[in-house]
Design an enzyme around this catalytic site. Structure first.
Site, PDB file in Angstrom:
ATOM      1  N   GLU A  98      16.799  37.488  -2.657  1.00  0.00           N
ATOM      2  CA  GLU A  98      17.319  37.814  -1.330  1.00  0.00           C
ATOM      3  C   GLU A  98      18.825  38.087  -1.299  1.00  0.00           C
ATOM      4  O   GLU A  98      19.289  38.898  -0.512  1.00  0.00           O
ATOM      5  CB  GLU A  98      17.008  36.665  -0.353  1.00  0.00           C
ATOM      6  CG  GLU A  98      15.541  36.486  -0.043  1.00  0.00           C
ATOM      7  CD  GLU A  98      15.009  37.539   0.915  1.00  0.00           C
ATOM      8  OE1 GLU A  98      15.808  38.376   1.379  1.00  0.00           O
ATOM      9  OE2 GLU A  98      13.801  37.546   1.184  1.00  0.00           O
ATOM     10  N   SER A 358      -7.961 -21.693  11.870  1.00  0.00           N
ATOM     11  CA  SER A 358      -7.323 -22.805  11.150  1.00  0.00           C
ATOM     12  C   SER A 358      -5.992 -22.439  10.525  1.00  0.00           C
ATOM     13  O   SER A 358      -5.436 -23.236   9.756  1.00  0.00           O
ATOM     14  CB  SER A 358      -8.274 -23.307  10.043  1.00  0.00           C
ATOM     15  OG  SER A 358      -9.457 -23.833  10.592  1.00  0.00           O
TER      16      SER A 358
END
Length: 703
Positions: A98, A358
């Site tokens: 590019e 518990s």
């Protein structure tokens, strides 16, 4: 006559005309420059703020993406750093294709523009546009449909402005964040995640070429609609790279043979509940950092999903893993599948208030150890007993008789736990747990009672994990942290003293593990709520604390759902999937009494319930008259020295033993008094035990 020839009329007229042309040309130039300058000014400032808007990203402690959210208009645009977050090969290919002179030009490349113009003249059509990366960025920042000289001029002006305001790296980063890749994907990261399912840090040559080709015509080359067109464009990029010696013919041939993906991949959705909570709490940051570890999060999400499928279609699984030292949450699994409506996947079960079964028992024993009236090797009776109208029973409806306190906790016997809770007080347990950061929820208008020891209270998995991490930290819990805030200061919270916490951990590490699991590696506890609605397992080693919850999000009972068989195997598997061997627990703190039952002080050999403290005749209940419980005593004499502290006792049967922080320091004299040397500034636990086993404890603060 002087012999000079006077200029003719035509010559004079010519000079005046030339001068007029010069003046006119200058005026036209000035006017043109002024008009151009006015036009440039009319463009206004660069829309950098708008261009920098990105999707909100939630990342882990190492910066890895957990989840991203699309922008308001539905676009995916993620911030990018070309130097650290993008494959260098892709950047090299992009610039070669590019904008070869990107690093040297000032926004506009005259050579590229000249080449483009020459190609247009000689070939009759546009071969290359001549636009630089900077000019393309300008077009992306101010998109326009028309392709005209004016539009191109605007891009050139904006490109020069960009080059003046930003560095080359900043320009490249902005371009890589805004470049279109088809549909609602913008930027290299969104495209790489959407097409390849991975970050663009490592890309094959085929992937690099495809990502270079797509932005040139993103809609006509969308791989999910036009894969063949995308392939042709990719191969064209490869051919040009061969011609320019950027890629070898052999590598390009292999890249051409690679298939082009035909479907988009989903964006990452790791830790969705944590991410949702983060963006609700932090509204002004494009990137939100969490303390989570994406690797651990991923394996524990897979574990929860696999186990939920095996357990049943409507059962959910939640897991929380925490670093003991820092209190940072390393993994947060709120449900097996965020998108599973049948399991109410979007409900975060780590924050749901449920009955803990518990799992609060270790804190009962911890306060009993802290108070000094019981030791892990003390004997305690597991027998039928009634507290008013409350008669606790064990899970298997049987009784073990006389057992060691250590075994009572490891077997999770109910009666011994309730007897100890009756001695320390349910309100004291509740206030201590709240002081340590747990948000206990009691039924409306109900005070803490003995039933809370067996699950008669509401609590969240996150709070339980914080409490258990407090045991691993030898008695100081730390508020959990999941969002990384600046200047985040979290003070430790008192849970129990160091000796008591070590004793609890030492007991829990000996709890029989699930089938096929290794013994004595993880200190853990399980729990099952009333009606088989919740199964729990929480455990810790020297490094991590992990909590697991299993149940239905709607709270419906699940027959047979038990913590030991449903949640404990997940806990041990979670530790195994961390990829590290369990770290050893801390060593016993100074002053810890480690002895067999036979070598314990007489009052510690057997636990005696509260009712046995009341004796016939003139004997009175043992009581420490001074100092008062919770008082602050100024005993400092300077230079970190402290004066002796008097202890005065009423009632009880001689001889009496004096203990400081659980360590015997001598006997109370005949006047029921004794002077003790404070161990230092801070909280000190003073306990007196008489010949019958009766005991009283106060906690004071020396300053």
């Amino acid at each position: 006559m002087d012999g000079r020839v006077k200029p003719g009329h035509d010559e004079i007229s010519g000079r005046r005309s030339f001068k007029t042309i010069l003046i006119t040309s200058a005026l036209i130039c000035l006017l043109s420059i002024g008009a151009f300058a006015a036009w440039v000014v009319s463009l206004g400032p660069l829309p950098l703020a708008q261009a920098r808007q990105v999707s909100t990203s939630v990342v882990d402690r190492n910066g890895k993406l957990l989840r991203a959210y699309a922008m308001a208009d539905g676009r995916w645009r993620l911030p990018v750093d070309a130097r650290t977050g993008v494959d260098p090969g892709y950047v090299k290919l992009l610039l070669a294709y590019e904008d070869r002179r990107f690093r040297s030009h000032a926004g506009v490349d005259p050579l590229a523009l000249g080449r483009a113009a020459l190609q247009l003249v000689t070939r009759g059509h546009i071969v290359s546009g001549g636009s630089t990366i900077t000019m393309q960025l300008a077009r992306l920042m101010e998109p326009r449909q028309e392709r005209s000289v004016g539009a191109k001029l605007r891009q050139m002006v904006r490109a020069v402005q960009l080059e003046r305001q930003l560095s080359k790296d900043q320009i490249l980063d902005l371009y890589l964040a805004l470049a279109p890749f088809g549909g609602n994907l913008e930027g290299i990261r969104a495209a790489s995640l959407g097409y390849f399912g991975k970050e663009p840090k490592r890309l094959s040559l085929a992937e690099q070429a495809l990502l270079v080709a797509l932005p040139q015509s993103p809609e006509t080359r969308r791989i999910d609609r036009h894969p063949e067109t995308a392939r042709v464009a990719r191969d064209r990029v490869l051919e040009r790279m061969i011609a320019e010696s950027v890629a070898s013919a052999e590598d390009a041939a292999q890249a051409k043979a690679a298939l082009v993906p035909r479907l988009r991949k989903p964006m990452p959705v790791l830790a969705p509940h944590s991410a949702d909570q983060a963006i609700a709490a932090v509204t002004d940051a494009p990137v939100i950092a969490l303390t989570l570890d994406s690797g651990l999060q991923k394996v524990l999400e897979a574990l929860a999903r696999d186990r939920a499928l095996a357990l049943g279609p409507e059962l959910s699984v939640a897991i929380v893993a925490v670093d003991n030292e820092s209190g940072d949450v390393l993994a947060h699994v709120g449900s097996p599948d965020y998108f599973d409506e049948r399991r109410a996947g979007q409900v975060d079960m780590t924050r749901a208030v449920r009955s803990p079964g518990s799992t609060l028992k270790p804190f009962i024993y911890g306060l009993a150890f802290e108070d000094g009236f019981v030791h892990p090797e003390s004997l305690i009776d597991d027998r039928p007993i009634r507290f008013g109208s409350y008669a606790p029973e064990n899970f298997d409806m049987s009784f073990q008789g006389t057992v060691a306190v250590r075994k009572a906790l490891q077997l999770s016997l109910n009666v011994p736990a309730i007897e100890l809770l009756d001695r320390i007080g349910a309100s004291r347990l509740s206030s201590r747990l709240k002081q340590a950061g747990a948000g206990l929820i009691l039924p409306k208008d109900e005070a803490p009672g003995l039933a809370m020891g067996l699950g008669g209270v509401g609590v969240t998995l996150k709070d339980l994990v914080q409490l258990y991490a407090g045991i691993a930290r030898l008695g100081s819990s730390k508020p959990l942290r999941e969002i990384v805030w600046k200047d985040d200061v979290r003070e430790p919270l008192r849970l129990m003293d160091q000796v008591a916490a070590w004793q609890v951990g030492n007991v829990l590490i000996g709890t029989p593990p699930p089938e096929n699991a290794v013994h004595n590696r993880i200190a853990f506890k399980t729990g099952t709520s009333y009606g088989f609605r919740d199964a729990w397992s929480l455990g810790f080693d020297g490094r991590l604390t992990i909590g697991v919850w299993v149940g239905r999000p709607d709270g419906a009972p699940v027959p047979g759902l038990v913590g030991r068989t449903a949640a404990a195997p997940i806990l041990f598997d979670a530790f195994a999937r961390t990829g590290k061997l369990p770290a050893p627990l801390p060593k016993a703190p100074k002053g810890t009494l480690v002895a067999s039952n036979a070598k314990l002080p007489l009052p510690l050999r057997r636990f005696r319930p509260v009712g046995e403290l009341v004796r016939a005749g003139s004997d009175q209940v043992l009581h420490i008259q001074f100092p008062l419980n919770g008082s602050r005593i100024d005993a400092s004499t300077g230079d970190k020295q402290f004066s002796a502290l008097p202890v005065k006792v009423a009632g009880g049967v001689l001889p009496m033993t004096m203990l400081v922080n659980g360590v015997a320091v001598g006997e109370i004299d005949g006047r029921r008094q004794r002077l003790i040397d404070p161990p230092g500034a801070g909280f000190v636990r003073l306990t007196v035990q008489d010949a019958t086993g009766a005991a009283d404890t106060v906690v004071v603060r020396i300053q």
